[in-house]
Design a protein around this motif. Structure first.
Motif, short mmCIF file in Angstrom:
data_model
loop_
_atom_site.label_atom_id
_atom_site.label_comp_id
_atom_site.label_asym_id
_atom_site.label_seq_id
_atom_site.Cartn_x
_atom_site.Cartn_y
_atom_site.Cartn_z
N ALA A 85 0.81 -1.23 0.00
CA ALA A 85 0.00 0.00 0.00
C ALA A 85 0.84 1.27 0.00
CB ALA A 85 -0.93 0.00 1.21
N LEU A 86 2.13 1.17 -0.31
CA LEU A 86 2.99 2.36 -0.29
C LEU A 86 3.73 2.50 -1.61
CD1 LEU A 86 4.59 2.15 3.28
CD2 LEU A 86 2.84 3.75 2.52
N PRO A 87 3.89 3.73 -2.11
CA PRO A 87 4.68 3.94 -3.32
C PRO A 87 6.18 3.91 -2.98
CG PRO A 87 3.86 6.03 -2.49
CD PRO A 87 3.25 4.97 -1.61
N CYS A 88 7.01 3.81 -4.00
CA CYS A 88 8.46 3.73 -3.79
C CYS A 88 9.00 5.01 -3.14
CB CYS A 88 9.17 3.50 -5.12
SG CYS A 88 8.89 1.84 -5.80
N HIS A 89 8.42 6.16 -3.48
CA HIS A 89 8.96 7.40 -2.92
C HIS A 89 8.62 7.56 -1.44
CE1 HIS A 89 4.87 8.70 -4.39
NE2 HIS A 89 4.85 9.22 -3.17
N ALA A 90 7.87 6.64 -0.88
CA ALA A 90 7.57 6.70 0.55
C ALA A 90 8.77 6.27 1.39
CB ALA A 90 6.37 5.82 0.88
N LEU A 91 9.75 5.63 0.75
CA LEU A 91 10.95 5.21 1.48
C LEU A 91 11.88 6.42 1.61
CD1 LEU A 91 12.64 3.01 2.80
CD2 LEU A 91 13.53 2.40 0.55
N VAL A 92 11.78 7.12 2.72
CA VAL A 92 12.52 8.36 2.94
C VAL A 92 13.63 8.17 3.96
CG1 VAL A 92 12.35 10.77 3.67
CG2 VAL A 92 10.50 9.72 2.34
N TYR A 93 13.38 7.41 5.00
CA TYR A 93 14.35 7.25 6.08
C TYR A 93 14.77 5.78 6.20
CZ TYR A 93 13.02 11.95 7.54
OH TYR A 93 12.80 13.30 7.57
N HIS A 94 15.93 5.61 6.81
CA HIS A 94 16.44 4.27 7.09
C HIS A 94 16.92 4.21 8.52
CE1 HIS A 94 18.76 0.58 6.95
NE2 HIS A 94 19.81 1.26 7.41
N SER A 95 16.66 3.12 9.20
CA SER A 95 17.22 2.87 10.52
C SER A 95 17.39 1.36 10.69
CB SER A 95 16.33 3.44 11.63
OG SER A 95 15.08 2.78 11.64
N ALA A 96 18.22 0.99 11.65
CA ALA A 96 18.58 -0.42 11.80
C ALA A 96 17.46 -1.24 12.40
CB ALA A 96 19.83 -0.54 12.66
N GLY A 97 16.55 -0.61 13.16
CA GLY A 97 15.53 -1.39 13.84
C GLY A 97 16.13 -2.15 15.01
N THR A 98 15.62 -3.32 15.26
CA THR A 98 16.10 -4.12 16.40
C THR A 98 16.63 -5.46 15.91
OG1 THR A 98 13.89 -5.05 16.74
CG2 THR A 98 14.45 -3.06 17.98
N TYR A 99 17.52 -6.03 16.71
CA TYR A 99 18.02 -7.36 16.42
C TYR A 99 16.98 -8.41 16.80
CZ TYR A 99 22.75 -5.48 15.81
OH TYR A 99 23.84 -4.81 15.36
N GLN A 100 16.95 -9.46 16.05
CA GLN A 100 16.01 -10.55 16.34
C GLN A 100 16.76 -11.87 16.25
OE1 GLN A 100 12.40 -10.32 14.00
NE2 GLN A 100 12.45 -8.09 13.97
N ALA A 101 17.44 -12.20 17.33
CA ALA A 101 18.21 -13.43 17.36
C ALA A 101 17.29 -14.62 17.65
CB ALA A 101 19.29 -13.34 18.44
N LYS A 102 17.31 -15.59 16.76
CA LYS A 102 16.49 -16.79 16.93
C LYS A 102 17.35 -17.86 17.63
CE LYS A 102 13.13 -14.85 14.65
NZ LYS A 102 11.90 -14.40 15.35
N LEU A 103 17.49 -17.69 18.93
CA LEU A 103 18.34 -18.58 19.69
C LEU A 103 17.54 -19.35 20.73
CD1 LEU A 103 21.37 -16.19 20.39
CD2 LEU A 103 21.16 -17.87 18.57
N THR A 104 17.92 -20.58 20.92
CA THR A 104 17.35 -21.36 22.01
C THR A 104 18.10 -21.03 23.29
OG1 THR A 104 18.87 -23.21 21.71
CG2 THR A 104 16.85 -23.21 20.38
N ASP A 105 17.58 -21.46 24.40
CA ASP A 105 18.27 -21.23 25.66
C ASP A 105 19.64 -21.89 25.66
OD1 ASP A 105 16.16 -19.78 26.63
OD2 ASP A 105 15.23 -21.46 27.68
N LEU A 106 19.75 -23.05 25.01
CA LEU A 106 21.04 -23.72 24.92
C LEU A 106 22.01 -22.89 24.07
CD1 LEU A 106 22.92 -26.11 25.40
CD2 LEU A 106 21.88 -27.24 23.40
N ASP A 107 21.52 -22.35 22.94
CA ASP A 107 22.36 -21.49 22.10
C ASP A 107 22.91 -20.31 22.90
OD1 ASP A 107 21.85 -23.07 19.88
OD2 ASP A 107 20.16 -21.85 19.22
#
Length: 306
Positions: A9-31
């Motif tokens: 629902a967004l046009p290409c020119h809507a991409l104005v800013y960039h940021s890293a966001g958050t890390y999402q580590a898919k780790l088990t408790d053992l990992d």
């Protein structure tokens, strides 16, 4: 080129800013337990080293000038009293602002890469009082940064490489791809181009890195064809990346690709992998000032070999 999925629902020119966001580590408790620094940051003891003392008149330094195309041996050098002695070429020491300015006079420097490359920019800009920062309003983490010495006709630039790049929120338009920047450089004998690319790509497949470096290589080859007097410097990865998302093992894989990719081209190669791995300061992705000073000294030795 970096690709992402276009929102429905967004046009290409809507991409104005960039940021890293958050890390999402898919780790088990053992990992998580196995990757805890209590297990991964453990020194490995070895046998006592044997030190051979050579006669006083033994000459161990390289006498050849620092120039593009030189091979990098292992070891590439050593530290003594916090000074790096290169075994690649006859490196110089630029211990004062006057010596640095004398080397950079009438030159334009384009530094492109990540925050470890920005450390070189920061070292030069803070060490040389006449290099004035022109755009302090830009966010330092992503730049672009510009410093100018009008009296000595020195222009120093640092720009973050294109996506992927982990940073705070910044305008998307400020992230330029290295190859595109190199393609925009004209024939100029007083230009120095410095490139590094590693830390922000350790979380992606190796093929992504290979494609990116191959495109940069082609841009460098074209630049040197139209402007053979331009100095191109490739800065290796450095050690000290210690997290779930990056490690010396992952960095080594990318660094191996980088070295192989630029073999056969007349470029200068600064092996900061060895310079960071063998210094006694704590291991971290951003080396201490004493290491940065030695890295920049070696770099300037290629800019001003005499």
């Amino acid at each position: 080129m970096w690709f992402c999925q276009k929102p429905a629902a967004l046009p290409c020119h809507a991409l104005v800013y960039h940021s890293a966001g958050t890390y999402q580590a898919k780790l088990t408790d053992l990992d998580k337990s196995l990757l805890d620094t209590k297990l991964t940051d453990i020194g490995i003891s070895g046998t006592d080293p044997i030190i051979h003392i050579l006669p006083l008149d033994t000459e161990s330094r390289q006498e050849q000038k620092c120039a593009p195309g030189l091979d990098t041996p292992v070891p590439a050098g050593f530290y003594f009293q916090d000074r790096w002695t290169s075994l690649v070429c006859s490196a110089r020491s630029f211990s004062s602002a006057e010596q640095i300015v004398g080397c950079l006079k009438d030159k334009q420097l384009y530094m492109m890469g990540d925050s470890t490359m920005r450390q070189w920019f920061e070292y030069l800009q803070t060490t040389v009082p006449t290099l004035k920062l022109m755009n302090p309003q830009n966010k330092h983490q992503a730049g672009p940064l510009l410093a100018v010495d009008t009296g000595n006709n020195v222009v120093l630039r640092w720009r973050a490489h294109g996506l992927p790049y982990r940073t705070f929120k910044i305008p998307r338009a400020r992230l330029h791809y290295i190859a595109n920047e190199i393609d925009g450089l004209a024939e100029e004998s007083h230009t120095v181009v410095v490139v590094n690319l590693c830390a922000h790509l350790t979380t992606f497949p190796l093929a992504t890195y290979v494609r990116r470096v191959a495109i940069i290589r082609e841009a460098v080859r074209s630049l040197l064809h139209r402007s053979p007097q331009t100095l191109v410097v490739i800065r290796s990865a450095n050690t000290g990346y210690k997290s779930i998302y990056g490690s010396d093992w992952l960095s080594l894989q990318l660094d191996t690709v980088l070295r192989r990719m630029f073999q056969g081209l007349p470029v200068a190669f600064i092996d900061v992998w060895q310079m960071t791995s063998c210094h006694y300061t704590p291991d971290q992705i951003h080396p201490q000032p004493v290491v940065i000073r030695n890295e920049v000294n070696l770099f300037l030795s290629f800019v001003c070999p005499q």
